[in-house]
Motif scaffolding. Sequence first.
Motif: not given
Length: 334
Positions: A236-245
């Motif tokens: 449920p916790d989002s990855l910081p900054d633009d780390l999903e890409s």
Amino acid sequence: MSERGTPEGYDLIGDVHGCGATLAVLLERLGYHQQDGVYRHPRRRVIFLGDLIDRGPRIRLAVSIARRMVEAGEASIVLGNHEVNALAYCHRAPAEAGRTWLREHTPRHNRIVRETLAQYRDHPQEWQQTLEWFLTIPLCLEFDGLRVVHACWDQALIDELRHQRPDARIDLDFLAEAERSGTRASRILDRLTRGSHLSLPEGMHIRSGDGFTRRSFRAHFWARQPRTWGDVVFQPDSLPDDLESRELSDEERSRLSYYGPDQPPLFIGHYWCEGIPALPAPNIACLDYSAVKFGRLVAYRWSGETSLDADHFVWVDVPQEERARVTPQEIDFD
């Protein structure tokens, strides 16, 4: 159905985490009723996905309900990482380990098990018996047409485990080996009960909803050809900054397990999902919907289907308001 008869189906229940009264409500909703201190159904059985303990308000009740069902042949269960943690926390390390306990009593580890130990404080014999029962619980189950593991089904590691231990159960020797980083026991236990984790870049962290600071994230195992971190993140916790890409490195990709769509239906817990229960893959159901964080205690009613159906989820909302919480006078075994 006799105690040894073949059930018409299984009701798989996700991480309870001490929500014992809510568990009783869910069982009643599924058609199970107490008989001689055990919840029973005339045609079905339960499979618990582990993590009965820690955090919640009625841990002893949750364990008692599940254990009574398992010992009466009305349920099965797999070991969760919180049961593993408790076993390691409460057993002394070998003399050559250089520490007192298999799981060191650090502030973080103390916090995780604190509520469990508090609720068993006046029941030391019951706690000892509970720890002994944990050692009888297998790490994974495979019935005709379905598979169950707490966090991740890694076939190669499960084959290795079963070669050594056909019943997929651990003992204190295995646990001691698993507490040594880099051992095969460590890899097996970590992958099956905690899944895959990928480390965040130096200096980055996630402040999780449960109050812990994490420097890695949980990755799932059903993306066929993942390219980025966003393709595999499952928490449920989002990855910081633009780390999903961020692109997965070859080394990171090589460390991920893979469970393909041609495999039997698989049921897991562990991942703190939120919202309305949904299927992450046609043959995979995650049943951990953050019950102890006032989410949902979720079950899936499986009756032999090879393609899972989201309409088969059944759940109980866990209310935040004290006045709305269930009061289990009729289910307290004390």
